[in-house]
Design an enzyme around this catalytic site. Structure first.
Site, PDB file in Angstrom:
ATOM      1  N   ASP A 123       0.859  -1.193   0.000  1.00 32.39           N
ATOM      2  CA  ASP A 123       0.000   0.000   0.000  1.00 32.39           C
ATOM      3  C   ASP A 123       0.895   1.241   0.000  1.00 32.39           C
ATOM      4  O   ASP A 123       1.854   1.332   0.767  1.00 32.39           O
ATOM      5  CB  ASP A 123      -0.907  -0.005   1.244  1.00 32.39           C
ATOM      6  CG  ASP A 123      -2.044   0.998   1.116  1.00 32.39           C
ATOM      7  OD1 ASP A 123      -3.207   0.578   1.124  1.00 32.39           O
ATOM      8  OD2 ASP A 123      -1.763   2.214   1.016  1.00 32.39           O
ATOM      9  N   ILE A 124       0.557   2.176  -0.877  1.00 32.14           N
ATOM     10  CA  ILE A 124       1.411   3.357  -1.045  1.00 32.14           C
ATOM     11  C   ILE A 124       1.255   4.354   0.112  1.00 32.14           C
ATOM     12  O   ILE A 124       2.136   5.186   0.346  1.00 32.14           O
ATOM     13  CB  ILE A 124       1.126   4.006  -2.421  1.00 32.14           C
ATOM     14  CG1 ILE A 124       2.291   4.836  -2.902  1.00 32.14           C
ATOM     15  CG2 ILE A 124      -0.157   4.797  -2.419  1.00 32.14           C
ATOM     16  CD1 ILE A 124       2.223   5.206  -4.370  1.00 32.14           C
ATOM     17  N   HIS A 127     -10.522  -5.421  -2.487  1.00 31.09           N
ATOM     18  CA  HIS A 127      -9.153  -5.616  -1.999  1.00 31.09           C
ATOM     19  C   HIS A 127      -9.162  -5.927  -0.512  1.00 31.09           C
ATOM     20  O   HIS A 127      -9.984  -5.428   0.237  1.00 31.09           O
ATOM     21  CB  HIS A 127      -8.269  -4.390  -2.279  1.00 31.09           C
ATOM     22  CG  HIS A 127      -8.849  -3.086  -1.815  1.00 31.09           C
ATOM     23  ND1 HIS A 127      -9.832  -2.420  -2.514  1.00 31.09           N
ATOM     24  CD2 HIS A 127      -8.589  -2.333  -0.718  1.00 31.09           C
ATOM     25  CE1 HIS A 127     -10.157  -1.315  -1.878  1.00 31.09           C
ATOM     26  NE2 HIS A 127      -9.424  -1.235  -0.778  1.00 31.09           N
ATOM     27  N   HIS A 172      -6.862  -5.663   2.890  1.00 29.91           N
ATOM     28  CA  HIS A 172      -5.697  -5.034   3.516  1.00 29.91           C
ATOM     29  C   HIS A 172      -5.122  -6.002   4.554  1.00 29.91           C
ATOM     30  O   HIS A 172      -5.884  -6.614   5.323  1.00 29.91           O
ATOM     31  CB  HIS A 172      -6.101  -3.786   4.310  1.00 29.91           C
ATOM     32  CG  HIS A 172      -6.699  -2.672   3.507  1.00 29.91           C
ATOM     33  ND1 HIS A 172      -5.968  -1.593   3.067  1.00 29.91           N
ATOM     34  CD2 HIS A 172      -7.972  -2.437   3.098  1.00 29.91           C
ATOM     35  CE1 HIS A 172      -6.771  -0.751   2.429  1.00 29.91           C
ATOM     36  NE2 HIS A 172      -7.988  -1.238   2.430  1.00 29.91           N
ATOM     37  N   ASN A 230     -12.839  -3.293   3.233  1.00 33.08           N
ATOM     38  CA  ASN A 230     -13.873  -2.254   3.262  1.00 33.08           C
ATOM     39  C   ASN A 230     -14.779  -2.495   2.061  1.00 33.08           C
ATOM     40  O   ASN A 230     -14.366  -2.285   0.924  1.00 33.08           O
ATOM     41  CB  ASN A 230     -13.226  -0.867   3.192  1.00 33.08           C
ATOM     42  CG  ASN A 230     -12.382  -0.554   4.415  1.00 33.08           C
ATOM     43  OD1 ASN A 230     -12.691  -0.999   5.515  1.00 33.08           O
ATOM     44  ND2 ASN A 230     -11.310   0.195   4.226  1.00 33.08           N
ATOM     45  N   GLN A 264     -14.642   2.268   1.703  1.00 34.32           N
ATOM     46  CA  GLN A 264     -13.960   1.781   0.496  1.00 34.32           C
ATOM     47  C   GLN A 264     -13.758   2.976  -0.433  1.00 34.32           C
ATOM     48  O   GLN A 264     -14.733   3.606  -0.852  1.00 34.32           O
ATOM     49  CB  GLN A 264     -14.787   0.698  -0.213  1.00 34.32           C
ATOM     50  CG  GLN A 264     -14.066   0.147  -1.445  1.00 34.32           C
ATOM     51  CD  GLN A 264     -14.841  -0.959  -2.152  1.00 34.32           C
ATOM     52  OE1 GLN A 264     -15.994  -1.225  -1.829  1.00 34.32           O
ATOM     53  NE2 GLN A 264     -14.200  -1.583  -3.127  1.00 34.32           N
TER      54      GLN A 264
HETATM   55  P1  AMP Z   1      -9.866   1.433   0.744  1.00 37.80           P
HETATM   56  O1  AMP Z   1     -10.110   2.723   1.435  1.00 37.80           O
HETATM   57  O2  AMP Z   1     -10.190   0.229   1.558  1.00 37.80           O
HETATM   58  O3  AMP Z   1     -10.568   1.432  -0.617  1.00 37.80           O
HETATM   59  O4  AMP Z   1      -8.314   1.343   0.486  1.00 37.80           O
HETATM   60  C1  AMP Z   1      -7.695   1.766  -0.689  1.00 37.80           C
HETATM   61  C2  AMP Z   1      -6.209   1.681  -0.447  1.00 37.80           C
HETATM   62  O5  AMP Z   1      -5.543   1.786  -1.681  1.00 37.80           O
HETATM   63  C3  AMP Z   1      -5.651   2.790   0.444  1.00 37.80           C
HETATM   64  O6  AMP Z   1      -5.041   2.203   1.589  1.00 37.80           O
HETATM   65  C4  AMP Z   1      -4.626   3.492  -0.438  1.00 37.80           C
HETATM   66  O7  AMP Z   1      -3.486   3.896   0.271  1.00 37.80           O
HETATM   67  C5  AMP Z   1      -4.307   2.409  -1.447  1.00 37.80           C
HETATM   68  N1  AMP Z   1      -3.793   2.901  -2.717  1.00 37.80           N
HETATM   69  C6  AMP Z   1      -4.336   3.883  -3.486  1.00 37.80           C
HETATM   70  N2  AMP Z   1      -3.611   4.032  -4.606  1.00 37.80           N
HETATM   71  C7  AMP Z   1      -2.597   3.132  -4.542  1.00 37.80           C
HETATM   72  C8  AMP Z   1      -1.505   2.804  -5.403  1.00 37.80           C
HETATM   73  N3  AMP Z   1      -1.297   3.431  -6.570  1.00 37.80           N
HETATM   74  N4  AMP Z   1      -0.641   1.830  -5.013  1.00 37.80           N
HETATM   75  C9  AMP Z   1      -0.829   1.187  -3.831  1.00 37.80           C
HETATM   76  N5  AMP Z   1      -1.845   1.451  -2.993  1.00 37.80           N
HETATM   77  C10 AMP Z   1      -2.714   2.412  -3.334  1.00 37.80           C
END
Ligand code: AMP
Ligand code: ZN
Length: 160
Positions: free
Chosen positions: A30-31, A100, A102, A87, A94
């Protein structure tokens, strides 16, 4: 080109620090990590929410998540506990509309910084981006631990 950032990662058009991939799933760092070594596992098949996934694929997502959890712990991450979090839908925070899971390692006394990051996450601000080099190092360390675990076998699924 698809607007879905996770589909772009699957297609290789958006960079990612890949921990694991096979014909059904991808796992990458996760970034905006909510804990050290925070990993996301996704199906390659685009679906917004868990009930839209073929059951075999939904099950396999969690099999891979469990492997990632073991690899993190082998590195000493999340020894005190981890969140395995999905989520499912906007009201449940989400923000990326591609299913996805986590896997977020927690550490002793990280509640305050973790809460701050979580607040930024739910507002969509996300917080600091970790440098790609650091994410790549973590991904490589996890991949090395995964290689020591029993081999994962991606299920054969009917065409979507
Ligand atoms: P959610 O809020 O459960 O939809 O989580 C989305 C996740 O995606 C968040 O933790 C972000 O930090 C992660 N995210 C968004 N863009 C990227 C990316 N380009 N590479 C890796 N993680 C990402
Ligand atoms: Zn997608």
């Amino acid at each position: 080109m698809t607007a879905c950032i996770f589909c772009q990662i699957c297609a290789g058009t958006l960079p990612a620090s890949v921990v694991y991939e096979d014909k059904q799933v991808m796992a990458f760092m996760d970034i905006h990590p909510l804990g050290r070594g925070h990993v996301i596992v996704i199906p390659r098949h685009h679906a917004r929410q868990l009930p839209e996934l073929p059951p075999g694929l939904a099950d396999y997502l969690f099999v891979v998540a469990r492997h990632i959890l073991k690899a993190q712990r082998a590195l000493g991450w999340g020894l005190e506990g981890s969140h395995i979090l999905l989520n499912d839908g906007p009201q449940a925070n989400q923000t990326v509309a591609h299913v996805h899971v986590h896997i977020i390692p927690r550490e002793k006394r990280d509640s305050l910084p973790s809460l701050g990051r979580l607040l930024m996450h739910v507002t969509g601000l996300y917080g600091p981006v970790v440098k790609r080099q650091r994410l790549d190092q973590q991904a490589q360390a996890l991949a090395a631990q995964l290689a020591r675990l029993p081999l994962l076998t991606a299920p054969e699924l009917p065409a979507a």
